[in-house]
Design an enzyme around this catalytic site. Structure first.
Site, PDB file in Angstrom:
ATOM      1  N   ASP A   7      -3.758  -0.218   0.829  1.00 23.61           N
ATOM      2  CA  ASP A   7      -2.238   0.315   0.807  1.00 23.61           C
ATOM      3  C   ASP A   7      -1.550  -0.981   0.855  1.00 23.61           C
ATOM      4  O   ASP A   7      -1.272  -1.386   2.223  1.00 23.61           O
ATOM      5  CB  ASP A   7      -2.075   1.190   1.792  1.00 23.61           C
ATOM      6  CG  ASP A   7      -0.757   1.791   1.740  1.00 23.61           C
ATOM      7  OD1 ASP A   7      -0.191   1.856   0.731  1.00 23.61           O
ATOM      8  OD2 ASP A   7      -0.289   2.080   2.884  1.00 23.61           O
ATOM      9  N   GLU A  66      -3.160   1.111  -4.342  1.00 26.62           N
ATOM     10  CA  GLU A  66      -2.039   1.915  -4.726  1.00 26.62           C
ATOM     11  C   GLU A  66      -1.039   1.334  -5.548  1.00 26.62           C
ATOM     12  O   GLU A  66      -0.607   0.114  -5.438  1.00 26.62           O
ATOM     13  CB  GLU A  66      -1.386   2.573  -3.498  1.00 26.62           C
ATOM     14  CG  GLU A  66      -0.604   3.850  -3.778  1.00 26.62           C
ATOM     15  CD  GLU A  66      -0.100   4.597  -2.596  1.00 26.62           C
ATOM     16  OE1 GLU A  66      -0.294   5.700  -2.254  1.00 26.62           O
ATOM     17  OE2 GLU A  66       0.894   3.790  -1.893  1.00 26.62           O
ATOM     18  N   ASP A 138      -0.834   3.518   7.704  1.00 28.10           N
ATOM     19  CA  ASP A 138      -1.242   2.471   6.546  1.00 28.10           C
ATOM     20  C   ASP A 138      -2.806   2.657   6.389  1.00 28.10           C
ATOM     21  O   ASP A 138      -3.260   2.780   5.105  1.00 28.10           O
ATOM     22  CB  ASP A 138      -0.685   1.132   6.469  1.00 28.10           C
ATOM     23  CG  ASP A 138       0.684   0.985   6.631  1.00 28.10           C
ATOM     24  OD1 ASP A 138       1.412   1.602   5.989  1.00 28.10           O
ATOM     25  OD2 ASP A 138       1.103   0.516   7.793  1.00 28.10           O
TER      26      ASP A 138
END
Length: 168
Positions: A7, A66, A138
């Site tokens: 992430d 992502e 996260d």
């Protein structure tokens, strides 16, 4: 196969590693790389070094990141894009193919809906990876990205196997 989910973030880059055996998913590790330094270059370097250490320690066979969404703050989006570049570069340097997923695709794969809240993602990650101790939101997001990529790899493998059986 071990799958690393990342992430991206300039201050906090979440990461999570899962083991995929058939349709079974198992938690290996998760954490957050916290950037340090007085300028952008130093912060990016610290993220690079920390993520490199994660890959060397956990030896994933695949990685996923992502995709960045664009917001109203152009400078913030650009800095996030640079952190995302590190998130893609480090696995590529290790010889890993890197999958990319939109935030809504990750949420849909893990929660079942594309507009899930952070707490819903963390809850579903805990359900899918029993016993996991999340180091933060996260890291939960990174594990969700890894789960999404595992599902994608399983689907691709299932499709490839079906095509091979059909003689295509």
């Amino acid at each position: 196969m071990r799958v690393l989910g990342i992430d991206p973030g300039l201050r906090n880059m979440g990461w999570g590693v899962i083991e995929v055996t058939g349709s079974r998913l198992m938690h290996v590790a998760n954490g957050i790389c916290h950037s340090v330094g007085d300028n952008l270059a130093a912060r990016l370097l610290s993220l690079h070094e920390q993520l490199t250490d994660v890959i060397h320690l956990h030896q994933p066979g695949a990685a996923a990141v992502e995709q960045t969404f664009v917001n109203k703050d152009g400078v913030g989006t650009l800095k996030l894009g640079q952190a995302r570049g590190i998130a893609m570069l480090v696995p590529a340097q290790a010889g890993l193919a890197v999958g990319e997923y939109a935030p809504n695709a990750v949420k849909k794969a893990v929660v079942g809906v594309g507009h899930a809240e952070k707490h819903q993602i963390a809850h579903m990650v805990k359900l899918q990876l029993p016993g996991v101790q999340l180091t933060g939101p996260d890291a939960a997001d990174a594990l969700a990205i890894a789960i999404c990529h595992a599902h994608h790899l399983q689907s691709a493998g299932t499709l490839a196997a079906a095509l091979a059986r059909a003689g295509a």
